[in-house]
Design a protein around this motif. Sequence first.
Motif, PDB file in Angstrom:
ATOM      1  N   THR A   1       0.854  -1.192   0.000  1.00  0.00           N
ATOM      2  CA  THR A   1       0.000   0.000   0.000  1.00  0.00           C
ATOM      3  C   THR A   1       0.894   1.248   0.000  1.00  0.00           C
ATOM      4  O   THR A   1       2.039   1.209   0.459  1.00  0.00           O
ATOM      5  CB  THR A   1      -0.950   0.009   1.220  1.00  0.00           C
ATOM      6  OG1 THR A   1      -1.930   1.018   1.026  1.00  0.00           O
ATOM      7  CG2 THR A   1      -0.196   0.238   2.511  1.00  0.00           C
ATOM      8  N   THR A   2       0.379   2.342  -0.540  1.00  0.00           N
ATOM      9  CA  THR A   2       1.168   3.571  -0.708  1.00  0.00           C
ATOM     10  C   THR A   2       0.598   4.680   0.171  1.00  0.00           C
ATOM     11  O   THR A   2      -0.624   4.896   0.211  1.00  0.00           O
ATOM     12  CB  THR A   2       1.158   4.024  -2.180  1.00  0.00           C
ATOM     13  OG1 THR A   2       1.640   2.952  -2.993  1.00  0.00           O
ATOM     14  CG2 THR A   2       2.050   5.248  -2.376  1.00  0.00           C
ATOM     15  N   LEU A   3       1.492   5.354   0.878  1.00  0.00           N
ATOM     16  CA  LEU A   3       1.107   6.474   1.733  1.00  0.00           C
ATOM     17  C   LEU A   3       1.725   7.767   1.176  1.00  0.00           C
ATOM     18  O   LEU A   3       2.899   7.795   0.764  1.00  0.00           O
ATOM     19  CB  LEU A   3       1.603   6.259   3.163  1.00  0.00           C
ATOM     20  CG  LEU A   3       1.050   5.037   3.900  1.00  0.00           C
ATOM     21  CD1 LEU A   3       1.708   4.914   5.265  1.00  0.00           C
ATOM     22  CD2 LEU A   3      -0.456   5.125   4.043  1.00  0.00           C
ATOM     23  N   ARG A   4       0.932   8.835   1.169  1.00  0.00           N
ATOM     24  CA  ARG A   4       1.414  10.163   0.760  1.00  0.00           C
ATOM     25  C   ARG A   4       1.754  10.928   2.027  1.00  0.00           C
ATOM     26  O   ARG A   4       0.893  11.096   2.905  1.00  0.00           O
ATOM     27  CB  ARG A   4       0.327  10.894  -0.038  1.00  0.00           C
ATOM     28  CG  ARG A   4       0.724  12.264  -0.543  1.00  0.00           C
ATOM     29  CD  ARG A   4       1.699  12.158  -1.694  1.00  0.00           C
ATOM     30  NE  ARG A   4       1.995  13.464  -2.277  1.00  0.00           N
ATOM     31  CZ  ARG A   4       2.990  13.683  -3.124  1.00  0.00           C
ATOM     32  NH1 ARG A   4       3.789  12.669  -3.485  1.00  0.00           N
ATOM     33  NH2 ARG A   4       3.187  14.874  -3.633  1.00  0.00           N
ATOM     34  N   ILE A   5       3.034  11.371   2.135  1.00  0.00           N
ATOM     35  CA  ILE A   5       3.481  12.072   3.347  1.00  0.00           C
ATOM     36  C   ILE A   5       3.917  13.485   2.972  1.00  0.00           C
ATOM     37  O   ILE A   5       4.675  13.691   2.005  1.00  0.00           O
ATOM     38  CB  ILE A   5       4.653  11.326   4.019  1.00  0.00           C
ATOM     39  CG1 ILE A   5       4.250   9.888   4.367  1.00  0.00           C
ATOM     40  CG2 ILE A   5       5.108  12.054   5.274  1.00  0.00           C
ATOM     41  CD1 ILE A   5       5.334   9.085   5.018  1.00  0.00           C
ATOM     42  N   ILE A   6       3.465  14.443   3.766  1.00  0.00           N
ATOM     43  CA  ILE A   6       3.830  15.857   3.562  1.00  0.00           C
ATOM     44  C   ILE A   6       4.277  16.412   4.906  1.00  0.00           C
ATOM     45  O   ILE A   6       3.661  16.130   5.943  1.00  0.00           O
ATOM     46  CB  ILE A   6       2.646  16.679   3.016  1.00  0.00           C
ATOM     47  CG1 ILE A   6       2.192  16.109   1.662  1.00  0.00           C
ATOM     48  CG2 ILE A   6       3.013  18.156   2.900  1.00  0.00           C
ATOM     49  CD1 ILE A   6       0.919  16.739   1.139  1.00  0.00           C
TER      50      ILE A   6
ATOM     51  N   GLY B   1      11.753  24.198   1.827  1.00  0.00           N
ATOM     52  CA  GLY B   1      11.615  23.779   3.228  1.00  0.00           C
ATOM     53  C   GLY B   1      10.503  22.791   3.499  1.00  0.00           C
ATOM     54  O   GLY B   1      10.304  22.371   4.636  1.00  0.00           O
ATOM     55  N   LEU B   2       9.755  22.420   2.466  1.00  0.00           N
ATOM     56  CA  LEU B   2       8.698  21.404   2.634  1.00  0.00           C
ATOM     57  C   LEU B   2       9.054  20.180   1.808  1.00  0.00           C
ATOM     58  O   LEU B   2       9.673  20.289   0.746  1.00  0.00           O
ATOM     59  CB  LEU B   2       7.346  21.961   2.183  1.00  0.00           C
ATOM     60  CG  LEU B   2       6.684  23.017   3.057  1.00  0.00           C
ATOM     61  CD1 LEU B   2       5.410  23.510   2.378  1.00  0.00           C
ATOM     62  CD2 LEU B   2       6.368  22.457   4.432  1.00  0.00           C
ATOM     63  N   PHE B   3       8.648  19.029   2.285  1.00  0.00           N
ATOM     64  CA  PHE B   3       8.857  17.812   1.497  1.00  0.00           C
ATOM     65  C   PHE B   3       7.511  17.132   1.273  1.00  0.00           C
ATOM     66  O   PHE B   3       6.560  17.303   2.060  1.00  0.00           O
ATOM     67  CB  PHE B   3       9.826  16.850   2.187  1.00  0.00           C
ATOM     68  CG  PHE B   3       9.196  16.053   3.305  1.00  0.00           C
ATOM     69  CD1 PHE B   3       8.551  14.838   3.043  1.00  0.00           C
ATOM     70  CD2 PHE B   3       9.242  16.507   4.613  1.00  0.00           C
ATOM     71  CE1 PHE B   3       7.982  14.115   4.065  1.00  0.00           C
ATOM     72  CE2 PHE B   3       8.665  15.782   5.628  1.00  0.00           C
ATOM     73  CZ  PHE B   3       8.024  14.567   5.363  1.00  0.00           C
ATOM     74  N   SER B   4       7.433  16.370   0.211  1.00  0.00           N
ATOM     75  CA  SER B   4       6.258  15.522  -0.050  1.00  0.00           C
ATOM     76  C   SER B   4       6.750  14.305  -0.810  1.00  0.00           C
ATOM     77  O   SER B   4       7.694  14.400  -1.599  1.00  0.00           O
ATOM     78  CB  SER B   4       5.211  16.289  -0.865  1.00  0.00           C
ATOM     79  OG  SER B   4       5.750  16.627  -2.131  1.00  0.00           O
ATOM     80  N   GLY B   5       6.136  13.188  -0.544  1.00  0.00           N
ATOM     81  CA  GLY B   5       6.584  11.985  -1.243  1.00  0.00           C
ATOM     82  C   GLY B   5       5.692  10.791  -0.959  1.00  0.00           C
ATOM     83  O   GLY B   5       4.726  10.866  -0.187  1.00  0.00           O
ATOM     84  N   ASN B   6       6.026   9.701  -1.631  1.00  0.00           N
ATOM     85  CA  ASN B   6       5.262   8.462  -1.490  1.00  0.00           C
ATOM     86  C   ASN B   6       6.095   7.404  -0.749  1.00  0.00           C
ATOM     87  O   ASN B   6       7.268   7.193  -1.065  1.00  0.00           O
ATOM     88  CB  ASN B   6       4.865   7.920  -2.860  1.00  0.00           C
ATOM     89  CG  ASN B   6       3.875   8.837  -3.550  1.00  0.00           C
ATOM     90  OD1 ASN B   6       3.184   9.628  -2.896  1.00  0.00           O
ATOM     91  ND2 ASN B   6       3.830   8.766  -4.867  1.00  0.00           N
ATOM     92  N   LEU B   7       5.439   6.764   0.176  1.00  0.00           N
ATOM     93  CA  LEU B   7       6.054   5.680   0.955  1.00  0.00           C
ATOM     94  C   LEU B   7       5.288   4.391   0.659  1.00  0.00           C
ATOM     95  O   LEU B   7       4.075   4.332   0.884  1.00  0.00           O
ATOM     96  CB  LEU B   7       5.983   6.012   2.459  1.00  0.00           C
ATOM     97  CG  LEU B   7       6.421   4.927   3.429  1.00  0.00           C
ATOM     98  CD1 LEU B   7       7.907   4.648   3.295  1.00  0.00           C
ATOM     99  CD2 LEU B   7       6.098   5.347   4.864  1.00  0.00           C
ATOM    100  N   VAL B   8       5.977   3.377   0.095  1.00  0.00           N
ATOM    101  CA  VAL B   8       5.324   2.095  -0.227  1.00  0.00           C
ATOM    102  C   VAL B   8       5.756   1.059   0.811  1.00  0.00           C
ATOM    103  O   VAL B   8       6.961   0.812   0.988  1.00  0.00           O
ATOM    104  CB  VAL B   8       5.688   1.607  -1.645  1.00  0.00           C
ATOM    105  CG1 VAL B   8       4.959   0.308  -1.956  1.00  0.00           C
ATOM    106  CG2 VAL B   8       5.356   2.680  -2.671  1.00  0.00           C
TER     107      VAL B   8
END
Length: 736
Positions: free
Chosen positions: A663-668, A701-708
């Motif tokens: 499953t994939t999580l979107r983290i910000i 200064g902000l990050f966003s990405g996908n965690l599988v």
Amino acid sequence: MEEKFVFTEDERQKSLILFEELKQELSTSWILEDEKKLLAIAEDAIRNNKIERNTFGLNPILCSLQTAIIAVKDIGLKRDSILATLLYNGVQSGYCSLENVEQQFGEGVGKIIHGLVRIQNLYKKNPVIESENFRNLLLSFAEDMRVILIMIADRVNLMRQIRDTVNKQAQHEVSEEASYLYAPLAHKLGLYRLKSELEDLSLKYLEHDAYYHIKDKLNETKSARDAYIKRFIEPVGKRLEQTGLKFHIKGRTKSIHSIWQKMKKQRCNFEGIYDLFAIRIILDSPFEKEKMQCWQVYSIVTDMYQPNPKRLRDWISVPKSNGYECLHITVLGPEQKWVEVQIRTERMDEVAEHGLAAHWRYKGVKAEGGMDDWLASIRTALEAGSNLEVMDQFKLGLYEKEIYVFTPKGDLLKFPKGSTILDFAYHIHSKLGNQCVGGKVNGKNVSFKTELHSGDTVEIQTLSSQKPKQEWLKIVKSARAKAKIRLALKETQVKEGIYAKEMLERRFKNKKIEIEDPIMAHLLKRLGFKEVSDFYKQIADEKLDPNYVIEEYQKVYNRAHNLNQPKETESAENFEYKNPDAILSRNNDDVLVIDENLKGIDFTLSKCCHPIYGDPVFGFVTINGGIKIHRNDCPNAPEMRKRFGYRIVKACWSGKGSSQYSTTLRIIGNDDIGIISNITNIISKDEKIVMRSINIDSHDGLFSGNLVVMLDDLSKLNMLIKRLRTIKGVKQVNRI
């Protein structure tokens, strides 16, 4: 010069009388041709001086005739058994062969004599005759029950004949055998009269003073005892006559042996024994009314005299295993004396007096237990005919259940049928079993897998380097041996495990790696071990290479301590990580129920919404007929329901297996120092969650990405999301 055997005139006259009596008792089963053959064999043996007197100087021909009379009159044996009794001494002495006997008199006679010879050979092993095991061995070894019955008759006759012998040592040995072996055998078979005679004669020869002391006391008190019995019987008899019952009453004095046993048990003198006699009420009753009339008499007697309820013995409702049926009650008679009253019918009395022989007329009773089951089956066999000839085909049922074997010293041990040398070794001692490599059976070398049989003499051969093995559990039959093998295997495994652990620790120390228990526990689970002992056993058995263990430990250690992850000072900008070990694998062993009641239907999980166990889901029938599973909140769900509602089926999870789901999580969040390490640490701490990849971009200064990640079910996912949201700097965690 060898002394010639001479028939005295007295012996000749006795033999002729007994022979005629024997012919009358056997009547129709006596064959004139048999008589001629017997006389011819006897005359030839006497003429050629082939007959010898026994240890006591007794004439063997006369003894065999006396034994035959007991076998016929007291036991009820017939033609084959009597001929075997008369011919056995000839076979044993060698002037008549077993083959010749079978040829002239038939296989039935030969079979009985063969059994008698086999039993005789057992005595050469010097067994402990007073053991229950030896009695059971005799019963199993004989195979034909008539062999045992003849042996009992023979011992009764011998005990009668040796009263005046000068060979006191032989008399003592014979008497001990009668007491320890033959009397209990007679009791097992319900031959109570012969059993009492054997016990009394044994006491007479073994404890002369005690026997005659009790006998004299009984004679002194006989008149008083008879008068008391008369006072007790008369009123009971009158009441029974008034009911119209047919009966007779008699007083029976206890046997001398029984009185002596009571004196020893109660530690008192003769005067201290109060129940010297019993009153026996014997009814002439139809078979179908036996129980009713016996209990009717019980009611009458207990109305007249106060009963002792603790001394009631009901062997009518549940007969003894040897067929004995009777009601025993103890009541307080005149002069406040306790009196035992036995209530039985003529049929029951006949069975009690003559045991096995009386059963052919009557229905047997079911017994319980190995030997007793067998004795009960004898009675069933006897119901098949009007005499004991049905025993010709009888084989011992117990022989199928247990065996009896000798140690080299003559001790007798019991085992389940099918037991091996290994069972025997473990019965003697655990160490002997653990080191057993084989043995000797009756002097011949054999493997430890060799099956034993009744009568075998067994020796064990050992080797100090021998060790128990798992496959031994399939070789042994006895529970005792199995338990000892399991214990030995466990002890061996513990020793080998300690050695393997020490060896592994040395290897780690040589490589200057410190073992951390949590890391090692994680490694064991990763390698598929549920028990630590199994892990070390595989190392001890050289199935698992210590070097491989060290390499895998290093990987788990590095991952747990983030030694392969970006340093904390690195930014989240353009961070990417893929776990090569985390291969997506779903075993499809989780259970889905489709369309309310269909299980086992093949399905695939939709890639558009990645459902996992626990998600509310539905099924969608594809064009090729397969079913794809979607989450209820799948982005495509509204369109599918609108356009293809007829292809949607219900689905729900109903059983959890071992599957893992991607499953994939979107983290910000804020691109703080160490944010990536904090995220990966949260995941690595849960051994049931595996990170497949992480892909993160950072701007301003902000990050966003996908965690599988790969995990078991929805509850694990929700817990992970909750933990990630607690990380400082993480603003948002959502499932895609």
